[in-house]
Design an enzyme around this catalytic site. Structure first.
Site, short mmCIF file in Angstrom:
data_model
loop_
_atom_site.label_atom_id
_atom_site.label_comp_id
_atom_site.label_asym_id
_atom_site.label_seq_id
_atom_site.Cartn_x
_atom_site.Cartn_y
_atom_site.Cartn_z
N ALA A 14 30.97 -22.00 -26.91
CA ALA A 14 30.47 -21.86 -25.54
C ALA A 14 30.86 -23.05 -24.68
O ALA A 14 31.35 -22.89 -23.55
CB ALA A 14 28.96 -21.68 -25.55
N ASP A 66 24.64 -20.31 -28.96
CA ASP A 66 23.52 -20.06 -29.88
C ASP A 66 22.22 -20.72 -29.47
O ASP A 66 21.19 -20.53 -30.13
CB ASP A 66 23.90 -20.55 -31.29
CG ASP A 66 25.00 -19.72 -31.92
OD1 ASP A 66 25.40 -18.72 -31.31
OD2 ASP A 66 25.45 -20.07 -33.02
N CYS A 107 31.90 -18.80 -38.28
CA CYS A 107 31.79 -17.50 -38.95
C CYS A 107 32.82 -17.35 -40.06
O CYS A 107 32.64 -16.53 -40.97
CB CYS A 107 32.00 -16.37 -37.93
SG CYS A 107 30.85 -16.37 -36.56
N ARG A 155 40.81 -24.23 -15.63
CA ARG A 155 41.80 -23.29 -15.09
C ARG A 155 41.59 -23.06 -13.60
O ARG A 155 42.55 -22.85 -12.85
CB ARG A 155 41.71 -21.95 -15.83
CG ARG A 155 42.13 -21.99 -17.28
CD ARG A 155 42.15 -20.60 -17.90
NE ARG A 155 42.24 -20.69 -19.35
CZ ARG A 155 41.23 -20.53 -20.19
NH1 ARG A 155 40.02 -20.25 -19.71
NH2 ARG A 155 41.40 -20.63 -21.49
N ARG A 166 44.72 -30.97 -21.89
CA ARG A 166 44.40 -30.11 -20.75
C ARG A 166 43.45 -30.80 -19.77
O ARG A 166 42.77 -30.15 -18.98
CB ARG A 166 43.81 -28.78 -21.24
CG ARG A 166 44.85 -27.91 -21.94
CD ARG A 166 44.19 -26.78 -22.72
NE ARG A 166 45.18 -25.83 -23.22
CZ ARG A 166 45.91 -26.02 -24.32
NH1 ARG A 166 45.76 -27.13 -25.04
NH2 ARG A 166 46.79 -25.12 -24.71
N ARG A 214 24.47 14.58 -34.06
CA ARG A 214 24.04 15.99 -34.09
C ARG A 214 22.70 16.13 -34.79
O ARG A 214 21.82 16.87 -34.33
CB ARG A 214 25.09 16.83 -34.83
CG ARG A 214 26.41 16.99 -34.09
CD ARG A 214 27.41 17.79 -34.90
NE ARG A 214 26.97 19.18 -35.09
CZ ARG A 214 27.59 20.04 -35.88
NH1 ARG A 214 28.66 19.65 -36.58
NH2 ARG A 214 27.16 21.28 -35.99
N ASN A 273 31.52 -17.24 -26.80
CA ASN A 273 32.76 -17.33 -26.03
C ASN A 273 32.63 -16.64 -24.67
O ASN A 273 33.15 -17.12 -23.66
CB ASN A 273 33.91 -16.75 -26.83
CG ASN A 273 34.45 -17.72 -27.86
OD1 ASN A 273 35.15 -18.67 -27.52
ND2 ASN A 273 34.09 -17.51 -29.11
N TRP A 286 34.48 16.03 -38.37
CA TRP A 286 33.32 15.48 -37.66
C TRP A 286 33.14 14.04 -38.13
O TRP A 286 32.80 13.80 -39.29
CB TRP A 286 32.07 16.30 -37.94
CG TRP A 286 31.98 17.53 -37.10
CD1 TRP A 286 32.40 18.79 -37.42
CD2 TRP A 286 31.42 17.62 -35.79
NE1 TRP A 286 32.16 19.66 -36.39
CE2 TRP A 286 31.56 18.98 -35.37
CE3 TRP A 286 30.84 16.71 -34.91
CZ2 TRP A 286 31.12 19.44 -34.13
CZ3 TRP A 286 30.40 17.16 -33.67
CH2 TRP A 286 30.55 18.51 -33.30
#
Length: 457
Positions: A13, A288, A46, A23, A73, A447, A310, A439
């Site tokens: 994050a 998180d 993960c 950017r 950057r 269904r 993200n 199906w």
């Protein structure tokens, strides 16, 4: 004038927010300073079980962007630096260099809190003994791999049977360990209803993993050398040369709490749709450490997943950078596996539906991943919940072999769109014998759920 953005947390994050803001805003408009207390940035926690298990050959394969790449950057990422205090009135943060111990204050115009979550580690006797491992960070993963290589015996105990627990059970099995999973609940995977968790339990037993339910751990026993030798529950002792903790996580919001920021029922930070912390003009939070809106139940909940983190970062970075974006919420989709067993869920469990006062019907169907006559057709079980009066889809759980897990995405889209099970039966899904029965199993469940809704009047 150049503004300064301070980011607390150098993973999904936080660095997504920083990268997106960069950017949109040039260096002359926005200075970005990020603090990360660990040794690595922008990595996939993960993926740690798959690295430990050998599916991912190296630690570097889990790193999306190194600190050096972020700095190239023009993001001033300061590693091994912990934020110890938020001073919101004076718009500054106190930091401590974890190598030198030096402390300093850094001012900000805009702040992003991305402090993540911390693993549950109850204060049990022996829980800090050598041979007992968490798997939250890349350092944790390396320590576990080293411990597996040094272990004198081949007995492993996993404490907890959620996503991390079952994934680590598979990783340890791949290392040639005899694996026992101890779970506080009756069945593994508490994110499923117990009847679906029972299917996981049976499959794990069939894979050679001993799964013990209703077995909360009371203490970790050690030998004369101080290393772990067994895990104790009220029902007995389970010998162990290595112990892995997988008891879940909680939001890491101690800084936010001390600063008086609003927290939800799970202690996660509360934000608006732009991921701005409620009641704050220049403070955002994501990943998180936050709670988000559950689009099915209408309540906030803590859903710690890298996919969400993200997306939160992209939204925050867009808003900080002068653009506009929102994060509307989640439906609670997750997928995992243990060996060749795939486990998926989205939406509400029966317990969740009852807690929010929804009347529902639930159905289960048995089907296969491909046409029954086609080679490799594997069994799967699909459970579906629908609102009793309206037929609105409420949740889907899937347990099966190859080809089962990702079918949950159909249900996730239907939940996000607010579809009824009647509308779902008309979905135009792809069909060919190598991929699905005529199906699709999800449509068969729809269904059956529609019939149950009609029968319930």
């Amino acid at each position: 004038m150049t503004e300064r953005l301070v980011v607390i947390g150098g993973d999904a994050a936080g660095m997504s927010a920083a990268s997106q803001a960069r950017r949109l805003k040039g260096s002359g408009e926005l200075e970005i300073v990020a603090f990360e207390r660990g040794h690595f940035s922008s990595y996939s926690a993960c993926g740690i079980p798959y690295w430990v298990g050998g599916d991912v050959p190296s630690r570097d394969g889990l790193i999306a962007r190194s600190p050096e790449e972020h700095r190239a950057r023009d993001i001033d990422l300061r590693m091994r630096t912990e934020v110890t205090e938020l001073d919101l009135d004076r718009q500054r943060v106190r930091t401590r260099d974890l190598e030198s111990g030096a402390e300093d204050w850094t001012g900000f115009d805009k702040l992003v809190i991305a402090t993540g979550a911390r693993p549950l580690r109850p204060p049990l006797p022996g829980i800090d003994a050598p041979g007992v491992h968490g798997v939250q960070t890349l350092d944790d993963g390396q320590a576990l791999i080293d411990s597996l290589d040094r272990a004198k015996g081949r007995r492993a105990v996993v404490v907890g049977a959620g996503y991390i627990g079952v994934e680590m059970a598979e990783a340890l099995l791949g290392h040639g360990f005899e694996v026992t999973v101890l779970n506080r609940g009756e069945q593994p995977m508490a994110t499923l209803d117990p009847d679906m968790g029972r299917l996981v339990h049976e499959a794990m037993d069939g894979l050679g993993i001993t799964t013990v339910g209703s077995a909360p751990v009371t203490k970790i026993l050690t030998g004369e050398d101080g290393r772990v030798r067994a895990v104790a529950t009220d029902g007995g002792e389970y010998p162990a040369d290595v112990v892995v903790l997988g008891m879940g996580v909680v939001p890491e919001t101690s800084l936010a709490r001390a600063a008086g920021l609003p927290l939800g029922t799970s202690d996660g930070l509360l934000t608006d749709l732009s991921m701005r912390v409620r009641g704050q003009e220049n403070v955002w939070a994501g990943g998180d450490c936050v709670e988000v809106l559950d689009l099915v139940s209408g309540r906030e909940r803590h859903v710690p997943l890298g996919t969400h983190a993200n997306k939160h970062g992209q939204v925050i970075g867009s808003n900080v950078g002068g653009d506009y974006a929102t994060f509307p919420g989640v439906v609670g989709t997750a997928v995992s596996k243990v060996c060749d067993l795939e486990i998926a869920r989205t939406g509400l469990r029966e317990k969740d539906a009852r807690e929010v006062g929804l009347r529902y019907v639930s159905v289960r169907v048995e089907s296969t991943s491909r046409a029954g006559y086609y080679p490799g057709a594997a069994p799967m079980t699909v459970k579906m919940l629908a609102e009793r009066r309206t037929g609105r889809l409420l949740g889907v759980q899937i347990v099966g072999r190859e080809g089962a897990g990702k079918r949950v995405d159909v249900a996730a889209v239907a939940l996000t769109a607010g579809m009824t099970v009647e509308r779902m039966t008309a979905l135009d899904l792809g069909y060919a014998p190598p991929f699905s029965p005529v199906w699709d199993p999800v449509l068969v469940a729809a269904r059956k759920a529609l019939a149950a809704v009609r029968a319930a009047g």
